[in-house]
Design an enzyme around this catalytic site. Structure first.
Site, PDB file in Angstrom:
ATOM      1  CG  HIS A 186      55.609  24.619 -22.449  1.00  0.00           C
ATOM      2  ND1 HIS A 186      55.334  25.795 -21.782  1.00  0.00           N
ATOM      3  CD2 HIS A 186      56.849  24.230 -22.019  1.00  0.00           C
ATOM      4  CE1 HIS A 186      56.364  26.105 -20.999  1.00  0.00           C
ATOM      5  NE2 HIS A 186      57.299  25.168 -21.124  1.00  0.00           N
ATOM      6  CD  GLU A 187      58.141  20.494 -21.994  1.00  0.00           C
ATOM      7  OE1 GLU A 187      59.301  20.791 -22.309  1.00  0.00           O
ATOM      8  OE2 GLU A 187      57.634  20.863 -20.929  1.00  0.00           O
TER       9      GLU A 187
ATOM     10  CG  HIS B 199      61.165  24.630 -23.963  1.00  0.00           C
ATOM     11  ND1 HIS B 199      61.510  25.924 -23.619  1.00  0.00           N
ATOM     12  CD2 HIS B 199      60.380  24.177 -22.954  1.00  0.00           C
ATOM     13  CE1 HIS B 199      60.940  26.237 -22.457  1.00  0.00           C
ATOM     14  NE2 HIS B 199      60.244  25.197 -22.036  1.00  0.00           N
TER      15      HIS B 199
ATOM     16  CE1 TYR C 173      63.703  27.752 -19.671  1.00  0.00           C
ATOM     17  CE2 TYR C 173      64.797  26.325 -18.077  1.00  0.00           C
ATOM     18  CZ  TYR C 173      63.651  26.755 -18.723  1.00  0.00           C
ATOM     19  OH  TYR C 173      62.441  26.152 -18.414  1.00  0.00           O
TER      20      TYR C 173
ATOM     21  CD  GLU D 197      59.357  27.704 -19.115  1.00  0.00           C
ATOM     22  OE1 GLU D 197      58.138  27.467 -19.057  1.00  0.00           O
ATOM     23  OE2 GLU D 197      60.165  26.894 -19.576  1.00  0.00           O
TER      24      GLU D 197
ATOM     25  CG  ASP E  12      62.009  27.897 -12.089  1.00  0.00           C
ATOM     26  OD1 ASP E  12      62.556  27.154 -12.926  1.00  0.00           O
ATOM     27  OD2 ASP E  12      60.895  28.434 -12.267  1.00  0.00           O
TER      28      ASP E  12
ATOM     29  CG  HIS F  57      58.880  27.288 -14.976  1.00  0.00           C
ATOM     30  ND1 HIS F  57      60.209  26.943 -14.797  1.00  0.00           N
ATOM     31  CD2 HIS F  57      58.450  26.567 -16.036  1.00  0.00           C
ATOM     32  CE1 HIS F  57      60.548  26.045 -15.703  1.00  0.00           C
ATOM     33  NE2 HIS F  57      59.516  25.795 -16.473  1.00  0.00           N
TER      34      HIS F  57
HETATM   35 ZN   LIG Z   1      59.170  25.209 -20.350  1.00  0.00          ZN
END
Ligand SMILES: [Zn+2]
Lengths: 346, 94
Positions: A166-167, A170, A181, A190, A263, A268
């Site tokens: 996941h990271e 990005h 974002y 996301e 957020d 998310h």
């Molecule tokens: Zn993320």
């Protein structure tokens, strides 16, 4: 993120001929990142004997990983503890990060012929043991960062391969569609990280869409927490329901879209909707999800017409279009049907 | 005076809120919190770069005028003592 060369090649060549050793090394390295044939011939003429040959034939099929230890501080990158080709350290977080970066690199290379984050072999940097009981993992624009968790709700974030995928994803998104974002484009950003994060895990395990658990962060929930993971792509909103952690509030369809200022507009939370669309498409298509559904999402992410501010509907129609281009009408129709089920396409 | 700190975002996308009511604190501590909170209007800042970062929002109610500022993690150094004081308490989730 291609290396940008602001010094003209003619000037670099002059430095390479007449500079100090440090200046020569820098100038040759900078020239080596320019792979044009004209520059190649010019560099060959001035390269001193003994200097390691620079990669002029395109990015390597092996990763360049470096893992740092944050030692409980919130400072980056921390102390270098393992780099490419060195032995395991015995520190689980360090070795999980190293292996996870390798598994993610292999996934992108073998599934989509992509060489690292920028498709040009960008080194993969990660810091573990970041902060004190730090309950998070993030991408800071140039590296990945993993906390150890508080120990009561969350364990160390490197435990889940999909979190590492996941990271790193990005970074891929930042290099491709650059999805803003915030709001729907942020929730897409996301979701793309969850999609490819879970595909990294499925690829690593050799799982089909039917066999996969479609969970994000399953391994990092602490023992005793009432839940199975942080998110479920199969059934958004059902991953956990715990007196301390709270309840998973992800919607699966547009009917549950959450409007909030927290957020970045619930990036998310609302990612549950495109996450579920991907799950529906992948399971309808069957087989190994990275081969067809994943390829469609990857092509959409790279589509030159997709703008950073793209909303769910635009991304959905892009996946349908690229599905037709890369595969056929049957695949396109399965993808369209998935987006219809979550209420993004009518 | 009521002071509320909200942390949202992060990989888990979990929103937490810590709050303090200076009326419930011993006099000296209430004065210390109020002194810190008086600076809060200057603490607004950009979000932290990248993705999955924590975002903070600080609200002060019942001072001379209400204040609400946002900033990315870890927050401005001047805000840290007040943030640390608030985070000593048990947070409420959404
Ligand atoms: Zn993320």
């Amino acid at each position: 993120m291609p290396v940008s060369c602001v010094v003209p090649p003619t000037v670099l060549l002059e430095i390479a001929r007449r500079g100090t050793p440090d200046q020569r090394t820098w100038a040759l390295w900078t020239l080596a990142t320019d792979t044009s044939l004209r520059t190649f011939r010019a560099v060959a003429a001035v390269r001193p004997a003994g200097l390691v040959a620079a990669p002029l034939t395109g990015p390597s099929d092996t990763p360049k990983r470096t893992v740092y230890d944050g030692a409980g501080q919130e400072q980056l990158p921390g102390k270098l503890v393992r780099d490419e080709g060195t032995a395991t350290t015995g520190d689980e977080a360090v070795d999980e990060a190293y292996d996870g970066l390798g598994a993610t690199f292999d996934f992108y290379l073998h599934s989509y012929e992509r060489h690292s984050i920028d498709d040009q072999g960008l080194p993969l940097l990660a810091t573990v043991h970041y902060g004190d009981h730090y309950d998070n993992a993030f991408w800071n624009g140039s590296q990945m960062v993993f906390g150890d968790g508080d120990g009561e709700l969350f364990q160390r974030f490197t435990r889940s391969l999909d979190v590492i995928g996941h990271e790193l994803t990005h970074g891929v998104t930042e290099d491709e569609a650059r999805l803003t974002y915030l709001g729907q484009s942020g929730a897409l950003n996301e979701s793309i990280s969850d999609v490819f994060g879970t595909l990294v895990k499925q690829y690593h395990l050799g799982q089909t869409a039917e066999a996969a658990d479609w969970l994000i962060g399953a391994e990092l929930l602490a023992p005793g927490v009432h839940g199975v993971a942080l998110r479920s792509m199969k059934a958004p909103g059902t991953a956990y329901d715990d007196p301390v952690l709270g309840k998973d509030d992800q919607p699966a369809t547009m009917a549950g879209y959450v409007h909030t200022t927290a957020d970045n507009g619930g990036v998310h939370t609302n990612s549950g909707i495109p996450n579920h669309a991907f799950y529906l498409a992948a399971t309808a298509l069957g087989g190994k999800a990275w081969e067809v559904a994943g390829r469609v999402w990857y092509d959409a992410l790279r589509d030159s017409r997709l703008k950073p501010t793209a909303q769910f509907h635009t991304f959905a129609t892009t996946t349908v279009r690229v599905a037709k281009q890369a595969f056929d009408n049957d695949v396109a129709s399965a993808v369209r049907d998935a987006w219809q089920q979550v209420g993004v396409i009518r | 005076m009521k002071v509320e700190l909200e942390r949202s975002g992060g990989f888990a996308g979990r929103t937490l809120r810590w709050s303090l009511d200076t009326d419930t604190l011993p006099h000296e501590e209430a004065a210390a919190v109020a002194d810190l909170a008086a600076q809060a209007a200057h603490w607004a800042g950009p979000p932290a770069p990248g993705n999955d970062r924590f975002a903070y929002r600080l609200r002060i109610l019942g001072g001379t005028e209400p204040v609400e500022v946002s900033f990315g993690e870890p927050g401005p150094p001047a805000a840290r003592p007040l943030m640390d004081r608030l985070r000593k308490g048990t947070p409420e989730g959404d």
